[in-house]
Design a protein around this motif. Sequence first.
Motif, PDB file in Angstrom:
ATOM      1  N   ASP A 113      -7.448  -1.743  -3.044  1.00  0.00           N
ATOM      2  CA  ASP A 113      -7.548  -0.871  -4.221  1.00  0.00           C
ATOM      3  C   ASP A 113      -8.960  -0.897  -4.796  1.00  0.00           C
ATOM      4  O   ASP A 113      -9.560   0.147  -5.071  1.00  0.00           O
ATOM      5  CB  ASP A 113      -6.578  -1.321  -5.317  1.00  0.00           C
ATOM      6  N   GLY A 120      -4.299  -6.989  -0.474  1.00  0.00           N
ATOM      7  CA  GLY A 120      -3.741  -5.744  -0.981  1.00  0.00           C
ATOM      8  C   GLY A 120      -4.481  -5.221  -2.203  1.00  0.00           C
ATOM      9  O   GLY A 120      -4.780  -4.024  -2.303  1.00  0.00           O
ATOM     10  N   GLN A 135       0.812  -1.211   0.000  1.00  0.00           N
ATOM     11  CA  GLN A 135       0.000   0.000   0.000  1.00  0.00           C
ATOM     12  C   GLN A 135       0.852   1.270   0.000  1.00  0.00           C
ATOM     13  O   GLN A 135       0.480   2.258  -0.651  1.00  0.00           O
ATOM     14  CB  GLN A 135      -0.935  -0.002   1.213  1.00  0.00           C
ATOM     15  N   LYS A 159       1.894   1.763  -3.568  1.00  0.00           N
ATOM     16  CA  LYS A 159       0.766   2.200  -4.401  1.00  0.00           C
ATOM     17  C   LYS A 159       0.387   3.652  -4.119  1.00  0.00           C
ATOM     18  O   LYS A 159       0.103   4.421  -5.046  1.00  0.00           O
ATOM     19  CB  LYS A 159      -0.436   1.277  -4.165  1.00  0.00           C
ATOM     20  N   TYR A 198     -10.048   2.730  -3.528  1.00  0.00           N
ATOM     21  CA  TYR A 198      -9.298   3.724  -4.301  1.00  0.00           C
ATOM     22  C   TYR A 198     -10.180   4.624  -5.165  1.00  0.00           C
ATOM     23  O   TYR A 198      -9.833   5.783  -5.412  1.00  0.00           O
ATOM     24  CB  TYR A 198      -8.242   3.034  -5.163  1.00  0.00           C
TER      25      TYR A 198
END
Length: 209
Positions: free
Chosen positions: A109, A105, A18, A21, A113
Amino acid sequence: MSLKKAGFLIVLILLIDQISKLYIKTNFALGEEVEVFDWFRILFVENEGMAWGTKIPGEYGKLALTLFRLAAIVGIGYWLWDSVRKGGSRILIISIALIFAGAFGNIIDSVFYGVIFDDSYGHVASFLPEEGGYSSLFHGKVVDMLYFPLYKGYLPEWIPFWGGKYFTFFEPVFNIADSAISVGVAMLLLFNKKAFPKHKEEEEKKEAA
């Protein structure tokens, strides 16, 4: 291996995944690229669907995929807990933990996200934008950035079907979560006998009988 140690491994992978990202999303525009070596680059792309960019068609395709991922992570979590409870091998526990962390993970997203970031087209995305995110809950895109174009060039004419065509190896762009899943699956395949020793012994006894 204890559940506590497996949990530590999962948290560590999730943090690395994370953080990487979030850094890419808040410092790179979509398609922006940085060359680290000739064979390794940081390239920001977003994956709307499954592996290799595959999508589920239809208005609710993305929602169905995210819900499926959530159901899968529950199943993997139970598999991990049950394997620890039954005294599973260290390789098995580590492999499941890697798969769980990687799946989790990418789920983060997909779920969040779209709400916490605006889009990255032509500019760097903003975190928690006042105007709202680029999509709704459960409709986020997975951030990928690791690109290893180990070979780029035209293939020899004598190669069937692909001869004379421009070819890139390795072309897929992926992330830390994808890597964790791949390593976990590879460990289960390569060290199958060590991962499932009890099952192998039972099969051998049945065959002997």
